[in-house]
Design an enzyme around this catalytic site. Sequence first.
Site, PDB file in Angstrom:
ATOM      1  NE  ARG A  88       0.986 -38.387 -17.315  1.00 26.81           N
ATOM      2  CZ  ARG A  88       0.889 -38.977 -18.504  1.00 26.81           C
ATOM      3  NH1 ARG A  88       1.901 -39.728 -18.938  1.00 26.81           N
ATOM      4  NH2 ARG A  88      -0.178 -38.830 -19.260  1.00 26.81           N
TER       5      ARG A  88
ATOM      6  NE  ARG B 215      -2.792 -45.596 -25.054  1.00 26.66           N
ATOM      7  CZ  ARG B 215      -2.553 -44.433 -24.463  1.00 26.66           C
ATOM      8  NH1 ARG B 215      -3.160 -44.133 -23.322  1.00 26.66           N
ATOM      9  NH2 ARG B 215      -1.737 -43.551 -24.996  1.00 26.66           N
TER      10      ARG B 215
ATOM     11  CE1 TYR C 230       5.471 -26.983 -33.075  1.00 29.96           C
ATOM     12  CE2 TYR C 230       6.148 -24.702 -33.416  1.00 29.96           C
ATOM     13  CZ  TYR C 230       6.069 -25.818 -32.612  1.00 29.96           C
ATOM     14  OH  TYR C 230       6.566 -25.774 -31.337  1.00 29.96           O
ATOM     15  CG  LEU C 231      -1.405 -25.299 -34.461  1.00 27.21           C
ATOM     16  CD1 LEU C 231      -2.612 -25.813 -33.686  1.00 27.21           C
ATOM     17  CD2 LEU C 231      -1.833 -24.269 -35.488  1.00 27.21           C
TER      18      LEU C 231
ATOM     19  CB  VAL D  14      -1.381 -41.879 -17.835  1.00 22.19           C
ATOM     20  CG1 VAL D  14      -0.735 -41.555 -16.488  1.00 22.19           C
ATOM     21  CG2 VAL D  14      -0.528 -42.870 -18.607  1.00 22.19           C
TER      22      VAL D  14
ATOM     23  CG  HIS E 191       6.484 -33.663 -28.153  1.00 19.22           C
ATOM     24  ND1 HIS E 191       5.752 -32.607 -28.654  1.00 19.22           N
ATOM     25  CD2 HIS E 191       7.708 -33.595 -28.763  1.00 19.22           C
ATOM     26  CE1 HIS E 191       6.489 -31.942 -29.535  1.00 19.22           C
ATOM     27  NE2 HIS E 191       7.680 -32.509 -29.614  1.00 19.22           N
TER      28      HIS E 191
ATOM     29  CD  GLU F 126      -2.025 -38.952 -30.454  1.00 15.68           C
ATOM     30  OE1 GLU F 126      -1.335 -39.473 -31.345  1.00 15.68           O
ATOM     31  OE2 GLU F 126      -1.636 -38.798 -29.290  1.00 15.68           O
TER      32      GLU F 126
ATOM     33  N   GLY G 209       6.185 -38.082 -28.918  1.00 15.22           N
ATOM     34  CA  GLY G 209       7.241 -37.189 -29.380  1.00 15.22           C
ATOM     35  C   GLY G 209       8.274 -37.859 -30.267  1.00 15.22           C
TER      36      GLY G 209
END
Length: 449
Positions: A338, A291, A202-203, A294, A235, A287, A165
């Site tokens: 989380r 890696r 922008y959606l 989380v 974000h 994107e 974000g």
Amino acid sequence: MFKKVLIANRGEIALRIIRACREMGIRTVAVHSTADASAMAVRLADESVCIGPPAGRDSYLNIPSILTAAALTGADAIHPGYGFLSENAQFARMVEEHGITFIGPSAELIEKMGDKVTAKQTVQALGLPVVPGSEGGVASGEEGKAIAIDMGFPVLIKAASGGGGKGMQVVRAADEFVEKYNTARSEAKANFGDDTVYIEKYLEAPRHIEIQVFGDTHGNAVHLGERDCSIQRRHQKLVEEGPSPVLSDEEREKIGSLAAETVRKLGYTGAGTIEFLYENGEFYFMEMNTRIQVEHPVTEMITGVDLIAEQLRVAAGEKLSIVNKGDFRFRGHAIEIRINAEDPDNFIPSPGTIAQFHAPGGLGVRFDSAIYGGYTIPPYYDSMIGKLIVHGRTREECIRRLQRAIRETVVTGIKTTLPLHQWILDQPEFKSGDYTIHWLEKKLAEKRG
């Protein structure tokens, strides 16, 4: 296989990697700052090395200190976890130059996929659908405004490097474009050292769908299904689940196969995640994260595959163990929350000493954390202190099990976001699966009145 792996990270992911290594007979080295001297990963690793003072830039981002620790302990591989140096191409390159295996893709691919403009151009050429936007970085506010007017508002200005974000601005009218463009560039420069920004359409009401992918050095590439990460605030993901409650089997297979084929064409090795926005039945590439994520336990719970162990095997030159049909199968539903050391009402960080801690248990319940009673949460790092993941035969069973597990969880002495998660699970929109990436923030604004 490796004899000794150094873990260039901290917290729950460091502990997660230690567990996988131990089950595979691999010795481990934990590096730590002075603030993390009493961390659980330090206690459980075979060896530990202090690499600097509390600030991340002086310890977990200190490449010379980490490489020195690897040399001193004789580590033959380094696992970067997530965050910190996990997507730093220079670090990956230096690790390899020192004759140590970097557990991840090549530095060249990290570099290519780490720049969002280059990544978008790369995957578009390989057949992935992308969000309409500028051809590359935008050099000036006036140039960007002209592109945005031609594209049609609203648009999103995004940093070419980094994420989370930062360096991101929504623009709904031409007269506010230049100011928000300058703000986005300043944020990008401050957070990532690169002020390059680009523009996308922008959606208004998308979902955030990501595909877990894997490749090896033998030309194999697979996908392990999707995770729906649409419950977000600023974000930042708060709740992740798999499979997504809105995708059909046909959509799931189509986008998964496209993602796996992209990985194969790239020559990508190791674990990765290809992230999409999904709206009105269409996928748009956002994107690629080069890696482990989380939220990887969601995939582990519905496939039975140990993704960290698979990372280790692939980095050691072995073939993926999940290439053929029948190597794994999708079972049931999983949800992860989380847990942050934050005030659940205003999200102010709440570091401090944990007085009492009790983890939930029972069938289908997993608690990934490095906290314990008496542990002091340092104020220097990300506020996430744990992840609660549950599995059920159905989504409805999964939600009920997660509600029960939250009620069993005891963390006193600090504030946590557990009450927020219980509230989210009680909302009819979440129960029905009818939510977008903007839903939570709108719902919280309504709650505050």
